[in-house]
Design a protein around this motif. Structure first.
Motif, PDB file in Angstrom:
ATOM      1  N   ALA A 197       0.842  -1.193   0.000  1.00  0.00           N
ATOM      2  CA  ALA A 197       0.000   0.000   0.000  1.00  0.00           C
ATOM      3  C   ALA A 197       0.878   1.245   0.000  1.00  0.00           C
ATOM      4  CB  ALA A 197      -0.918   0.004   1.218  1.00  0.00           C
ATOM      5  N   PRO A 198       1.165   1.809  -1.177  1.00  0.00           N
ATOM      6  CA  PRO A 198       1.952   3.047  -1.226  1.00  0.00           C
ATOM      7  C   PRO A 198       1.138   4.206  -0.644  1.00  0.00           C
ATOM      8  CG  PRO A 198       1.087   2.513  -3.394  1.00  0.00           C
ATOM      9  CD  PRO A 198       0.744   1.362  -2.515  1.00  0.00           C
ATOM     10  N   GLN A 199       1.829   5.096   0.055  1.00  0.00           N
ATOM     11  CA  GLN A 199       1.160   6.189   0.755  1.00  0.00           C
ATOM     12  C   GLN A 199       1.504   7.540   0.119  1.00  0.00           C
ATOM     13  OE1 GLN A 199      -1.017   5.411   3.401  1.00  0.00           O
ATOM     14  NE2 GLN A 199      -0.553   3.367   2.591  1.00  0.00           N
ATOM     15  N   PRO A 200       0.563   8.483   0.192  1.00  0.00           N
ATOM     16  CA  PRO A 200       0.821   9.810  -0.379  1.00  0.00           C
ATOM     17  C   PRO A 200       2.012  10.523   0.255  1.00  0.00           C
ATOM     18  CG  PRO A 200      -1.530   9.509   0.061  1.00  0.00           C
ATOM     19  CD  PRO A 200      -0.830   8.350   0.680  1.00  0.00           C
ATOM     20  N   GLY A 235       4.837   9.256   0.845  1.00  0.00           N
ATOM     21  CA  GLY A 235       6.086   8.674   0.374  1.00  0.00           C
ATOM     22  C   GLY A 235       6.465   7.371   1.034  1.00  0.00           C
ATOM     23  N   ARG A 236       5.747   6.982   2.062  1.00  0.00           N
ATOM     24  CA  ARG A 236       6.021   5.701   2.715  1.00  0.00           C
ATOM     25  C   ARG A 236       5.252   4.583   2.014  1.00  0.00           C
ATOM     26  NH1 ARG A 236       4.737   6.335   8.944  1.00  0.00           N
ATOM     27  NH2 ARG A 236       2.854   7.339   8.092  1.00  0.00           N
ATOM     28  N   GLY A 237       5.540   3.340   2.399  1.00  0.00           N
ATOM     29  CA  GLY A 237       4.817   2.189   1.876  1.00  0.00           C
ATOM     30  C   GLY A 237       4.595   1.171   2.980  1.00  0.00           C
ATOM     31  N   LEU A 238       3.418   0.583   2.993  1.00  0.00           N
ATOM     32  CA  LEU A 238       3.084  -0.459   3.968  1.00  0.00           C
ATOM     33  C   LEU A 238       2.959  -1.786   3.245  1.00  0.00           C
ATOM     34  CD1 LEU A 238       2.100  -1.495   6.764  1.00  0.00           C
ATOM     35  CD2 LEU A 238      -0.214  -0.817   6.057  1.00  0.00           C
ATOM     36  N   THR A 239       3.709  -2.787   3.702  1.00  0.00           N
ATOM     37  CA  THR A 239       3.646  -4.121   3.111  1.00  0.00           C
ATOM     38  C   THR A 239       3.128  -5.108   4.137  1.00  0.00           C
ATOM     39  OG1 THR A 239       5.595  -3.595   1.772  1.00  0.00           O
ATOM     40  CG2 THR A 239       4.920  -5.903   1.859  1.00  0.00           C
ATOM     41  N   ILE A 240       2.109  -5.873   3.732  1.00  0.00           N
ATOM     42  CA  ILE A 240       1.612  -6.986   4.541  1.00  0.00           C
ATOM     43  C   ILE A 240       2.174  -8.267   3.936  1.00  0.00           C
ATOM     44  CG2 ILE A 240      -0.430  -8.163   5.443  1.00  0.00           C
ATOM     45  CD1 ILE A 240      -0.185  -5.262   6.361  1.00  0.00           C
ATOM     46  N   TRP A 241       2.920  -9.009   4.745  1.00  0.00           N
ATOM     47  CA  TRP A 241       3.598 -10.233   4.276  1.00  0.00           C
ATOM     48  C   TRP A 241       2.863 -11.475   4.753  1.00  0.00           C
ATOM     49  CZ3 TRP A 241       7.729  -9.369   1.096  1.00  0.00           C
ATOM     50  CH2 TRP A 241       8.356  -8.126   1.168  1.00  0.00           C
ATOM     51  N   ARG A 242       3.109 -12.592   4.089  1.00  0.00           N
ATOM     52  CA  ARG A 242       2.612 -13.866   4.606  1.00  0.00           C
ATOM     53  C   ARG A 242       3.237 -14.161   5.963  1.00  0.00           C
ATOM     54  NH1 ARG A 242      -0.340 -16.748   0.934  1.00  0.00           N
ATOM     55  NH2 ARG A 242      -0.060 -16.037  -1.217  1.00  0.00           N
ATOM     56  N   ASP A 243       4.472 -13.789   6.115  1.00  0.00           N
ATOM     57  CA  ASP A 243       5.179 -13.991   7.376  1.00  0.00           C
ATOM     58  C   ASP A 243       4.692 -12.964   8.398  1.00  0.00           C
ATOM     59  OD1 ASP A 243       7.744 -13.104   9.147  1.00  0.00           O
ATOM     60  OD2 ASP A 243       7.774 -15.252   8.716  1.00  0.00           O
ATOM     61  N   GLU A 244       4.151 -13.450   9.487  1.00  0.00           N
ATOM     62  CA  GLU A 244       3.540 -12.561  10.481  1.00  0.00           C
ATOM     63  C   GLU A 244       4.564 -11.653  11.151  1.00  0.00           C
ATOM     64  OE1 GLU A 244       1.500 -13.756  14.445  1.00  0.00           O
ATOM     65  OE2 GLU A 244      -0.078 -13.670  12.914  1.00  0.00           O
ATOM     66  N   ASP A 245       5.745 -12.164  11.443  1.00  0.00           N
ATOM     67  CA  ASP A 245       6.758 -11.341  12.110  1.00  0.00           C
ATOM     68  C   ASP A 245       7.177 -10.166  11.227  1.00  0.00           C
ATOM     69  OD1 ASP A 245       6.707 -12.974  14.331  1.00  0.00           O
ATOM     70  OD2 ASP A 245       8.421 -14.197  13.691  1.00  0.00           O
ATOM     71  N   ARG A 247      -2.523  -1.666  -3.422  1.00  0.00           N
ATOM     72  CA  ARG A 247      -3.747  -0.887  -3.180  1.00  0.00           C
ATOM     73  C   ARG A 247      -3.421   0.572  -2.906  1.00  0.00           C
ATOM     74  NH1 ARG A 247      -7.503  -4.752   0.707  1.00  0.00           N
ATOM     75  NH2 ARG A 247      -8.294  -6.063  -0.992  1.00  0.00           N
ATOM     76  N   LEU A 248      -4.128   1.436  -3.622  1.00  0.00           N
ATOM     77  CA  LEU A 248      -4.095   2.856  -3.301  1.00  0.00           C
ATOM     78  C   LEU A 248      -5.388   3.178  -2.563  1.00  0.00           C
ATOM     79  CD1 LEU A 248      -2.916   5.613  -3.276  1.00  0.00           C
ATOM     80  CD2 LEU A 248      -3.679   5.949  -5.631  1.00  0.00           C
ATOM     81  N   SER A 249      -5.282   3.177  -1.254  1.00  0.00           N
ATOM     82  CA  SER A 249      -6.409   3.445  -0.365  1.00  0.00           C
ATOM     83  C   SER A 249      -5.821   3.886   0.967  1.00  0.00           C
ATOM     84  CB  SER A 249      -7.262   2.175  -0.196  1.00  0.00           C
ATOM     85  OG  SER A 249      -8.275   2.376   0.753  1.00  0.00           O
ATOM     86  N   PRO A 250      -5.308   5.122   1.032  1.00  0.00           N
ATOM     87  CA  PRO A 250      -4.513   5.535   2.184  1.00  0.00           C
ATOM     88  C   PRO A 250      -5.280   5.693   3.483  1.00  0.00           C
ATOM     89  CG  PRO A 250      -4.781   7.347   0.629  1.00  0.00           C
ATOM     90  CD  PRO A 250      -5.322   6.124  -0.042  1.00  0.00           C
TER      91      PRO A 250
END
Length: 531
Positions: A90-93, A95-105, A356-359
């Motif tokens: 999820a790229p953010q306006p 400039g940051r980005g949030l990644t959800i991984w299969r790996d929980e840690d 997803r672009l949905s900040p």
């Protein structure tokens, strides 16, 4: 009249093909009739541009039922999946980005950069969502019960699910009943504080729906979209059309006949004591007889267009007329000269799942607000995939799928209401395509310079080219009032229709939309049980 079949399937979408393979596997003589020259319906892979094979509709098979894969032995016909370590980026306006991984840690560490509170809550949230979604998953391959005349078979088929529900315990059971009708915003607000995280998650609740995150009942859709696991994504090697091809090959191996370029104009009806389907008439005028007809089309198109209201009771006509379709999605397919850059991207592996672009949930709600007044969103919600990361062969000169290779980017944009207050989609398509690109550029600067080809699919084209009434990708909205025993209409939720020997096998029937195969599988089993 042409030759007689045990069953005719109207429409070669993936559900129709599941029904055909299931019936043919049981020894029935089956004919599939598809209007287009490509099988799969909205689960097709097509060469939109020279050398680029694009998933024109669905892109994800995470919801496709494993039981169907096993029963039809689809892997023997070339079905193969790829899964990415990244579930969502999820790229953010800012400039940051949030990644959800299969790996929980890894996910917890990512979320901590946005909120330590939310990072601590994530494992419990994931467990709750997957527990609740698991219960809903148990309903997918069950025929809805006949509440007007409950049969012993209904009770027995639903008994294992009822037992699982009971084993939840009183507290968890009440929690499930509490959260199902909630707005997804209220549910996510109970768990998290980060706008970025809630916005990324909330997109699941409104995909394909003419609702916003503050709308009651959207949490049910959130759980439905996560039936395969929280944010799970499963890519079909060769494109989603390879799934449809495997189904077609299985059906043909079992003796089914499949004809493309064969649109059905009418279902043939004979009246004695009651109207009964006896076959179909094609657009060409050819008539073909069958003992039963299964329609992969939605209820309105089937009963009003293919059958005709003269064969329906007024109460049935009223219910069918009141089905809410309200398509709100457009698709922009892009061929790119290289892998796009996104805000917050540090490694290409982050792009292997959904993008997803949905900040924020407020962003989603504002996008929805426009559609309520017949306008397309000025800042739309975008869900994107880059399938060439998993399968470089989908694009020419793709090499190994690296950043310097050619790529495909599919963009599903909301909200794009089927009915516009001013103008129509013939004149508005380019305007909205430009809006999508401008929105994308806010988190992917320079992407315009990478575009080699582009193709827009509007809600009007979902209807005219793919047979999706009002552009509804689910053959009808999926809310509490149009699911389970209410899908598609009350008293006719068990795949049968008011016309004898005519069945529904598409997404307009239980359990609903998405690439699940469940409606076709369930409808075929109902036919087999009756004959």
């Amino acid at each position: 009249m042409n030759q007689h079949y045990d069953a005719i399937i109207v429409g070669g979408g993936h559900n129709g093909l599941v029904a055909a393979a299931t019936l043919a596997g049981a020894g029935r003589r089956v004919l599939v009739l598809e209007k287009r020259n490509v099988l799969g319906g909205a689960a097709a892979t097509e060469e939109l541009f020279p050398g680029y094979r694009v998933d024109t509709g669905a892109t994800d098979a995470a919801l496709f039922q494993d039981e169907i894969i096993q029963k039809l032995d689809l892997t023997r016909h070339g079905l193969s999946f790829r899964e990415s370590p990244a579930l969502l980026f999820a790229p953010q306006p800012d400039g940051r980005g949030l990644t959800i991984w299969r790996d929980e840690d890894r996910t917890v560490a990512e979320i901590a950069a946005f909120s330590k509170h939310d990072a601590a809550r994530w494992p419990a949230f994931r467990r709750q969502v997957e527990k609740m979604a698991g219960l809903l998953r148990g309903m997918m391959l069950l025929t809805p019960p006949d509440l007007g005349g409950l049969r012993g078979g209904d009770v027995m088929s639903w008994a294992p699910l009822a037992l699982r529900l009971r084993r939840l315990g009183g507290g968890d059971m009440m929690e499930l009943f509490r959260v199902l009708p909630m707005a997804v915003q209220a549910y996510l607000d109970e768990w998290f504080e980060s706008d970025a995280l809630k916005g990324a998650l909330g997109g699941s609740a409104v995909t394909g729906s003419a609702l916003g995150p503050r709308s009651a009942g959207t949490n049910l859709m959130f759980l439905y979209q996560n039936l395969g696991g929280l944010l799970a994504h499963r890519f079909v090697l060769g494109g989603i059309g390879r799934l449809s091809a495997a189904l077609a090959e299985t059906a043909q191996a079992n003796g089914a006949t499949i004809r493309t370029g064969a649109g059905v104009a009418r279902v043939l009806i004979e009246e004695s004591l009651e109207p009964a389907a006896v076959g179909v008439r094609l657009d060409s005028g050819e008539e073909i007889r069958a003992a039963v007809v299964l329609a992969n089309t939605d209820a309105r198109r089937t009963l009003f267009d293919l059958v005709g209201p003269q064969y329906l009771e007024p109460e049935v006509m009223r219910h069918v007329r009141n089905i809410m379709y309200r398509g709100v999605t457009a698709r922009l397919n892009l061929a790119l000269s290289g892998l796009p850059e996104f805000a917050g991207l540090t490694d290409a592996s982050q792009l292997g799942g959904r993008i997803r672009l949905s900040p924020s949930l407020d962003y989603l709600e504002r996008a929805y607000d426009s559609s309520k007044y017949g306008r397309s969103s000025e800042s739309p919600y975008l869900e994107m995939f880059i399938p060439t990361i998993h399968d470089p062969s989908l694009a020419p000169n793709s090499g190994n799928g690296s950043s310097s290779s050619t790529h495909i980017l599919t963009i599903t944009a909301q909200y794009a209401p089927y009915t516009l207050r001013n103008g129509d989609w013939h004149t508005h398509r380019d305007v909205f395509a430009e809006t999508i690109l401008a929105t994308l550029e806010s988190v992917s600067p320079g992407i315009r310079s990478q575009i080699v080809h582009s193709r827009m699919i509007t809600p009007l084209e979902w209807e005219s080219d793919y047979g999706l009434t009002e552009g509804s990708i689910y053959q009808g909205q999926m809310g509490l009032d149009q699911m389970l025993v209410m899908r598609p209409i009350p008293e006719w939720s068990r795949y049968e229709t008011p016309v004898k020997n005519l069945y529904l096998c598409g997404a307009g029937a239980h359990p609903g939309g998405g690439v699940t195969g469940a409606p076709g599988y369930n409808a075929a089993r109902v036919v087999l049980a009756a004959r």
